[in-house]
Design an enzyme around this catalytic site. Structure first.
Site, PDB file in Angstrom:
ATOM      1  NE  ARG A  77      -2.619   1.340   3.403  1.00  0.00           N
ATOM      2  CZ  ARG A  77      -3.415   1.099   4.835  1.00  0.00           C
ATOM      3  NH1 ARG A  77      -4.845   0.720   4.685  1.00  0.00           N
ATOM      4  NH2 ARG A  77      -2.543   1.049   5.687  1.00  0.00           N
ATOM      5  CE  LYS A 179      -2.179   4.953   7.344  1.00  0.00           C
ATOM      6  NZ  LYS A 179      -3.425   5.414   8.355  1.00  0.00           N
ATOM      7  CD  GLU A 215     -11.535   5.482   5.403  1.00  0.00           C
ATOM      8  OE1 GLU A 215     -11.090   5.137   5.321  1.00  0.00           O
ATOM      9  OE2 GLU A 215     -11.280   6.674   4.394  1.00  0.00           O
TER      10      GLU A 215
HETATM   11  N1  PLP Z   1      -9.069   4.285   7.160  1.00  0.00           N
HETATM   12  C1  PLP Z   1      -8.369   6.066   7.542  1.00  0.00           C
HETATM   13  C2  PLP Z   1      -8.668   7.280   7.097  1.00  0.00           C
HETATM   14  C3  PLP Z   1      -7.076   5.265   8.475  1.00  0.00           C
HETATM   15  O1  PLP Z   1      -6.187   6.656   7.924  1.00  0.00           O
HETATM   16  C4  PLP Z   1      -6.945   4.058   8.706  1.00  0.00           C
HETATM   17  C5  PLP Z   1      -5.497   3.186   9.517  1.00  0.00           C
HETATM   18  O2  PLP Z   1      -4.624   3.505   8.731  1.00  0.00           O
HETATM   19  C6  PLP Z   1      -7.783   2.737   8.273  1.00  0.00           C
HETATM   20  C7  PLP Z   1      -8.966   3.367   7.447  1.00  0.00           C
HETATM   21  C8  PLP Z   1      -7.596   1.238   8.532  1.00  0.00           C
HETATM   22  O3  PLP Z   1      -6.505   1.142   7.804  1.00  0.00           O
HETATM   23  P1  PLP Z   1      -5.830   0.003   8.053  1.00  0.00           P
HETATM   24  O4  PLP Z   1      -6.327  -1.135   8.749  1.00  0.00           O
HETATM   25  O5  PLP Z   1      -4.235  -0.579   7.101  1.00  0.00           O
HETATM   26  O6  PLP Z   1      -4.309   0.249   9.841  1.00  0.00           O
HETATM   27  C1  COI Z   2      -3.501   3.407  11.981  1.00  0.00           C
HETATM   28  O1  COI Z   2      -4.427   3.719  12.238  1.00  0.00           O
HETATM   29  O2  COI Z   2      -1.873   3.708  11.553  1.00  0.00           O
HETATM   30  C2  COI Z   2      -3.543   5.410  11.045  1.00  0.00           C
HETATM   31  O3  COI Z   2      -3.082   6.252  10.234  1.00  0.00           O
HETATM   32  C3  COI Z   2      -4.641   6.258  11.469  1.00  0.00           C
HETATM   33  C4  COI Z   2      -4.133   7.895  12.523  1.00  0.00           C
HETATM   34  C5  COI Z   2      -4.500   8.734  11.877  1.00  0.00           C
HETATM   35  C6  COI Z   2      -3.738   7.486  13.892  1.00  0.00           C
END
Ligand code: PLP
Ligand code: COI
Length: 334
Positions: A77, A179, A215
């Site tokens: 990612r 991200k 989200e």
């Molecule tokens: N959506 C957003 C906007 C996020 O910042 C995060 C955090 O990483 C997620 C979803 C969840 O993603 P992940 O499960 O890969 O951490």
């Molecule tokens: C994560 O869950 O890793 C994120 O990036 C969220 C962050 C805004 C703390």
């Protein structure tokens, strides 16, 4: 072992990873005890938001060893995000090697087994170097900083209240799926407003029609329908959460319930018996209510984690901490 997690706040560990991209190539990376950066005041990351980041965790197992969760997926990612931001990419193997070196050097900071804490790992890339006009940076820094962490939202497993934001965090064909810092800068106003009003976080609707849940602040949204299905929004402007991907797998293969990626209309919340936010930082956070246009919708599972959310939480954390078998090559044990 040093365990000093303070909720989701930065606790400086021993070292960070630093690797520079200059003259079109990556230099050797190294570990450094200095976590402060000296960069050009004209860096593209400072003025134009040319940056991308990742978030993953290391978990202390009962036997004292350390588990990384789905590090390959974060590596992939990160490549997608860096490409979108016109930055160089880090080969998957190099990303994983850098994460491993950083975690091992900071292993004292991986909290002990049994208290739901972990080591949060934050890889990121920034555009640096002198630059004035709008163009990709001449140089980049790839870094990894870690911190012991506890829970992201103040509570533990108690459902939180969220409110729907009037603002959007990302445009329909914009950067919502990667991200990158700009998405988070764009979400701060909505988040601060929600927190000031007493909510744990805000929920964003789809930016095109403002009718569907998109989200949950810094996490993906999921629900359990009255028909006992796992449902999560499908949208090109949300982050493809690795936690959510894992929950979809667990719901389908372990709970044997149907998984739907579809529309969750904000005026049809009655269809859900459970709701939650999921992400690396947020883990699985049950949502007890959603306030939209001054109307508070309370989910049936509002006092404590609902049946399915609880089961998914037990499965996910069991795998992450090494108590349950790794179902699909998710765990790297150091
Ligand atoms: N959506 C957003 C906007 C996020 O910042 C995060 C955090 O990483 C997620 C979803 C969840 O993603 P992940 O499960 O890969 O951490
Ligand atoms: C994560 O869950 O890793 C994120 O990036 C969220 C962050 C805004 C703390």
């Amino acid at each position: 072992m040093i365990s000093k997690a303070k909720g989701f706040n930065y606790v400086k560990a021993h070292v960070i990873w630093i690797q520079r991209w200059k003259n079109g190539a990556w230099e050797e990376g190294h570990l450094d005890s200095n976590d402060q950066f000296t960069i050009s005041g004209l860096s593209t990351s400072l003025h134009y938001g040319q940056e991308a980041f990742e978030g993953l965790k290391a978990y202390r197992r009962k036997d004292g060893r350390i588990n990384l969760f789905r590090v390959q997926d974060n590596a992939r990612r990160f490549q997608t995000s860096c490409e979108y931001m016109m930055m160089p990419t880090i080969p998957v193997e190099d990303f994983i090697a850098a994460v491993k070196k950083t975690v091992i050097a900071n292993q004292d900071f991986v909290p002990p087994y049994g208290n739901k804490e972990s080591l949060y790992i934050r890889p990121f890339m920034i555009g640096v170097g002198d630059n004035l006009g709008l163009r990709p940076a001449p140089e980049f820094i790839f870094s990894i900083i870690v911190s012991s962490v506890g829970s992201y939202f103040n509570g533990d497993v108690k459902p939180v209240d969220m409110s729907v934001s009037d603002y959007d965090r990302a445009a329909p064909h914009g950067t919502g799926h990667v991200k990158v810092g700009g998405n988070y800068a764009a979400s701060l106003k909505a988040q601060v407003k929600a927190r000031r009003e007493g909510y744990a976080d805000c929920i964003f609707l789809d930016p095109t029609t403002h009718t569907k849940i998109e989200e949950a602040g810094a996490a993906n949204f999921f629900g359990i329908t009255k028909n006992h299905q796992y449902i999560t929004p499908k949208s090109p402007s949300i982050l493809n959460s690795i936690t959510n991907r894992s929950l979809k797998y667990l719901a389908k293969n372990f709970l044997n319930i149907e998984v739907i990626e579809g529309e969750i209309y904000i005026d049809k919340l009655d269809d859900l018996i459970e709701a939650g936010a999921c992400g690396t930082a947020a883990t699985i956070t049950p949502i007890g209510s959603i306030t939209y246009q001054n109307k508070k919708h309370i989910f049936p599972a509002s006092e404590e984690m609902g049946h399915y959310t609880k089961k998914l939480n037990e499965l996910l954390t069991g795998i992450q901490y090494g108590d349950l078998k790794d179902p699909d090559g998710w765990i790297t044990t150091l």
